[in-house]
Scaffold this active site. Structure first.
Site, mmCIF file in Angstrom:
data_model
loop_
_atom_site.group_PDB
_atom_site.id
_atom_site.type_symbol
_atom_site.label_atom_id
_atom_site.label_comp_id
_atom_site.label_asym_id
_atom_site.label_seq_id
_atom_site.Cartn_x
_atom_site.Cartn_y
_atom_site.Cartn_z
ATOM 1 N N ASP A 32 20.296 73.200 13.935
ATOM 2 C CA ASP A 32 19.411 73.897 12.604
ATOM 3 C C ASP A 32 18.926 75.167 13.727
ATOM 4 O O ASP A 32 18.490 75.310 14.773
ATOM 5 C CB ASP A 32 18.344 72.831 11.858
ATOM 6 C CG ASP A 32 17.778 72.098 12.719
ATOM 7 O OD1 ASP A 32 16.914 72.467 13.419
ATOM 8 O OD2 ASP A 32 17.269 70.674 12.390
ATOM 9 N N LYS A 44 17.527 75.399 7.246
ATOM 10 C CA LYS A 44 17.351 76.320 6.521
ATOM 11 C C LYS A 44 15.794 77.728 6.278
ATOM 12 O O LYS A 44 15.217 77.538 7.440
ATOM 13 C CB LYS A 44 16.275 74.927 5.597
ATOM 14 C CG LYS A 44 16.317 73.772 5.809
ATOM 15 C CD LYS A 44 15.158 73.158 5.503
ATOM 16 C CE LYS A 44 16.136 71.255 5.565
ATOM 17 N NZ LYS A 44 15.273 70.244 5.945
ATOM 18 N N MET A 56 4.069 72.983 11.162
ATOM 19 C CA MET A 56 4.091 73.790 10.275
ATOM 20 C C MET A 56 3.231 74.412 9.122
ATOM 21 O O MET A 56 3.006 74.183 7.861
ATOM 22 C CB MET A 56 5.134 72.929 8.962
ATOM 23 C CG MET A 56 6.410 72.661 9.599
ATOM 24 S SD MET A 56 7.209 71.263 8.809
ATOM 25 C CE MET A 56 6.737 69.735 9.033
HETATM 26 C C1 LIG Z 1 10.093 70.119 11.106
HETATM 27 S S1 LIG Z 1 8.663 71.223 12.484
HETATM 28 C C2 LIG Z 1 9.636 69.863 13.631
HETATM 29 C C3 LIG Z 1 9.357 69.897 15.355
HETATM 30 C C4 LIG Z 1 9.372 69.285 15.986
HETATM 31 N N1 LIG Z 1 10.360 68.226 15.315
HETATM 32 C C5 LIG Z 1 8.469 68.502 17.264
HETATM 33 O O1 LIG Z 1 8.758 67.895 17.616
HETATM 34 O O2 LIG Z 1 8.442 70.133 17.731
HETATM 35 C C6 LIG Z 1 8.804 72.642 12.994
HETATM 36 C C7 LIG Z 1 7.600 73.124 13.248
HETATM 37 O O3 LIG Z 1 7.060 72.633 15.099
HETATM 38 C C8 LIG Z 1 6.446 73.461 15.389
HETATM 39 N N2 LIG Z 1 6.850 74.466 16.504
HETATM 40 C C9 LIG Z 1 8.630 73.882 17.052
HETATM 41 N N3 LIG Z 1 8.996 74.759 18.148
HETATM 42 C C10 LIG Z 1 7.923 75.250 18.296
HETATM 43 C C11 LIG Z 1 7.692 76.374 19.368
HETATM 44 N N4 LIG Z 1 8.244 77.123 19.762
HETATM 45 N N5 LIG Z 1 6.528 77.286 19.662
HETATM 46 C C12 LIG Z 1 5.297 76.787 18.242
HETATM 47 N N6 LIG Z 1 4.898 76.018 17.193
HETATM 48 C C13 LIG Z 1 7.014 75.125 17.463
HETATM 49 C C14 LIG Z 1 5.981 74.809 14.930
HETATM 50 O O4 LIG Z 1 5.008 74.576 13.121
HETATM 51 C C15 LIG Z 1 6.743 74.445 13.333
HETATM 52 O O5 LIG Z 1 6.513 75.227 11.990
#
Ligand SMILES: C[S@@+](CC[C@H](N)C(=O)[O-])C[C@H]1O[C@@H](n2cnc3c(N)ncnc32)[C@H](O)[C@@H]1O
Length: 479
Positions: free
Chosen positions: A251, A273, A386
Site C-alpha cells: 500500500d 488508499k 495519522m
Molecule cells: C496507518 S498508520 C501506519 C503505521 C505503521 N504501521 C507503523 O508502524 O509505522 C500511518 C501513519 O503512520 C505515520 N507514518 C508512517 N510512516 C511515516 C513516516 N515515514 N514519516 C512520518 N510519519 C509516518 C503517519 O502518521 C501515518 O499517517
C-alpha cells in the site's frame, strides 16, 4: 588456485599452538570447538585463554615454558602465534621439515595453510579467502554473507541430515532424490524452519515422504513490516522474503526505494488508499491474500512501519488463519521509533518522560475518540499517528484537558527518508505550523518535553531528494 580449499576433521587429533596471547586465544578457541586435542606452549597465558582452557580441561593442556625444537613431533596441525618472529619462523621451519601443516600469524610466506574468514551456521560453514591477498576484503565479504544467510540455516541443514536416509529409501533414483531436495529446500519446509517452527517443518517433511498426495499445494503469506521509509531499516528477514515472493501486495506507505528492493519478477498489486479513494477496501485485501495463497503463491504483504501498529495486520492474518493459510509476521520499525530517532527526539528520558503512548489521530465524524484525560497527564510523551487532518482537534482537546499550551511538539514529515522535515512548535501552535509549512502526509506528531532535545540531538540532515515524495503514491493530507 594459489591455495587448496578444504575442511579438515580435527576430532581428537593432537594440535599445537605456540604462544599464549590474544592471537593464540582466537586460534585455540576454534581448534577446541573443532574437537582437537590441544597443547599450548607459552611461558605465560593471557587470562582469557586461561579461562578458556579451564572450560576444556578434557581437551586442552598448557606447558608453561619456552618452545623447544622437539615439541613439533606428533602433531597433526600447528599454529605459531607468539609475538617473536624468530620463534614463529623456527616453528614453521621444523613443521615443514616434518610435513606438518603450519600456520604462522602475520607471516603469509611461512604458512603452509591459511585460515579463512568464516560464516558459522554449524553444520553449515562458509569460508572466504582471498588467498592472503586482502584479509580485510575477506572479512568484508564475510559480513555481507552474514546478512544474507538466515541464522537458522544450520538448523535447516541439521533437520535435512536427519531425513537423509528416509529420503534415500523413498527415492532410489539419485536424480529424483536431488529434485526432491531442491524443491523442498526452496519451499515451505525451509521457510518453516527459518520462521522457528521446526516441529511443523518436520511434520511437513514426514507428510511429503509418506503421503505426498495429501501435501497441501496452498502457498503462504508473509506479512512484512517495511519500516518507516529508509530501506536500510529493513530487517534481514524482510529483505529475504521480499526477494523470494511470487507476488507483492503493498500500500501507499511503502517508500519507493523499498519497493525497488523486492524481487523484480514478482507480480505487484497496489491496494493502497488515497484521499476519498479506497483503492481496495480492507475486506477485499483480506480476500485477495487468501485467493493468491490458494493459487499456491508466496505472497508478500508489505506494510509501512510495523504491521501490528495501526497497520490492520491483525485483521489480515485473522482471515488467513480462518482459511488455513500458512503465514508469518515480520515486525518492522514503527514510525514512532524511526521518526523519533531520525529527529533526535528520545521518546522517553529520565528527566522528562517516564512513559510513551502511541495514539491514532484519525478523525471519525470530525472527532477523535481518545481518553484525553489520560493523554493530558504530565511526564509522558504522546505520539499521534495519522494526526495531520485532526491536528486542530488534538491540540484543542489536550489543552482543554489540562496539557500546557506551551508544551513542545514536533511534526515529522516523511521521517527517515531523504525528504524528512522536522517542524518544531508548541501544542498550541501545531495547527498553524501545519498550514504555514504546508506539511503533508505521512507525518507523525510528537507531543512532550522530550521534543526540547531535538535542538541538541538532531543528527540526521539529509540532502533533500529531487522527488517530492519518497512514497509509492502522492499522499494527500488526509491519512
Ligand atoms: C496507518 S498508520 C501506519 C503505521 C505503521 N504501521 C507503523 O508502524 O509505522 C500511518 C501513519 O503512520 C505515520 N507514518 C508512517 N510512516 C511515516 C513516516 N515515514 N514519516 C512520518 N510519519 C509516518 C503517519 O502518521 C501515518 O499517517
Amino acid at each position: 588456485m594459489k591455495r587448496y580449499p578444504m575442511f579438515m576433521c580435527l576430532q581428537n587429533r593432537p594440535c599445537l599452538v605456540v604462544g599464549g596471547g590474544k592471537v593464540a586465544l582466537r586460534k585455540a578457541e576454534s581448534l577446541l570447538q573443532s574437537g582437537a586435542q590441544l597443547k599450548i606452549i607459552a611461558p605465560q597465558l593471557d587470562h582469557e585463554l586461561a579461562d578458556l582452557l579451564n572450560q576444556y580441561t578434557h581437551q586442552a593442556t598448557w606447558q608453561a615454558r619456552e618452545f623447544q625444537d622437539q615439541d613439533i613431533a606428533g602433531h597433526y596441525l600447528i599454529i605459531a602465534a607468539t609475538n617473536q618472529r624468530a620463534v614463529n619462523a623456527r616453528v614453521a621451519e621444523l613443521a615443514d621439515q616434518q610435513q606438518i601443516p603450519v600456520n604462522v600469524v602475520d607471516n603469509q610466506a611461512a604458512c603452509s595453510f591459511i585460515l579463512p574468514s568464516v560464516v558459522d551456521r554449524s553444520p553449515v560453514m562458509i569460508a572466504v579467502s582471498t588467498g592472503g591477498a586482502s584479509p580485510v576484503l575477506a572479512r568484508q565479504l564475510r559480513m555481507k554473507l552474514e546478512t544474507m544467510i538466515p541464522s537458522s540455516c544450520g538448523q535447516l541443514a541439521a533437520i535435512t541430515e536427519e531425513y537423509r536416509d528416509q529420503v534415500k529409501q523413498r527415492f532410489a533414483d539419485p536424480e529424483q532424490r536431488k529434485q526432491f531436495w531442491e524443491q523442498t529446500l526452496r519451499g515451505p519446509f525451509a521457510e518453516l524452519v527459518y520462521a522457528g517452527n521446526s516441529q511443523a517443518a518436520r511434520q511437513l517433511l514426514d507428510e511429503m515422504l509418506t503421503q505426498p498426495s495429501r501435501v497441501s499445494t496452498v502457498g503462504e503469506v508473509y506479512l512484512v513490516g517495511a519500516g518507516p521509509g529508509d530501506p536500510d531499516l529493513l530487517t534481514f528477514r524482510a529483505l529475504r522474503l521480499m526477494q523470494q515472493a511470487d507476488v507483492m501486495v503493498y500500500d501507499r506507505l511503502v517508500a519507493q526505494s523499498i519497493l525497488d528492493m523486492a524481487s523484480q519478477t514478482a507480480e505487484r498489486i497496489y491496494v493502497g488508499k488515497e484521499k476519498a479513494n479506497h483503492a481496495v477496501p480492507q475486506e477485499g485485501i483480506n480476500a485477495l491474500l487468501v485467493r493468491l495463497a490458494k493459487q499456491g503463491k508466496r505472497v508478500l504483504r508489505l506494510k509501512g512501519g510495523d504491521p501490528f501498529i495501526f497497520g490492520r495486520g491483525g485483521e489480515e492474518i485473522e482471515t488467513l488463519a480462518e482459511n488455513g493459510i500458512p503465514f508469518q509476521v515480520v515486525p518492522g520499525i514503527t514510525a514512532a521509533s524511526g521518526c523519533a530517532s531520525y529527529a533526535g527526539i528520545p521518546l522517553t528520558h529520565r528527566d522528562y518522560a517516564q512513559s510513551c503512548t502511541f495514539a491514532t489521530g484519525h478523525l471519525k465524524n470530525g472527532t477523535i475518540d481518545l481518553d484525553w484525560e489520560k493523554l493530558a497527564q504530565p511526564r509522558q510523551t504522546v505520539v499521534f499517528y495519522m494526526g495531520l487532518t485532526g491536528i486542530e482537534v488534538i491540540s484543542r482537546e489536550l489543552i482543554k484537558h489540562g496539557t500546557p499550551s506551551e508544551l513542545p511538539a514536533a511534526l515529522i514529515e516523511q521521517g527517515t527518508t531523504r525528504n524528512q522535515r522536522v517542524h518544531i512548535g508548541t501544542l498550541a501552535s501545531l495547527p498553524e505550523l501545519v498550514k504555514q509549512r504546508s506539511v503533508r502526509a505521512p507525518t507523525l506528531t510528537i507531543v512532550g518535553e522530550v521534543v526540547k532535545l531535538h535542538e541538541k540531538l538532531q543528527w540526521y540532515q539529509p540532502e533533500r531528494h529531487v522527488a517530492a515524495s519518497e512514497f509509492s503514491r502522492n499522499l494527500e493530507p488526509q491519512e
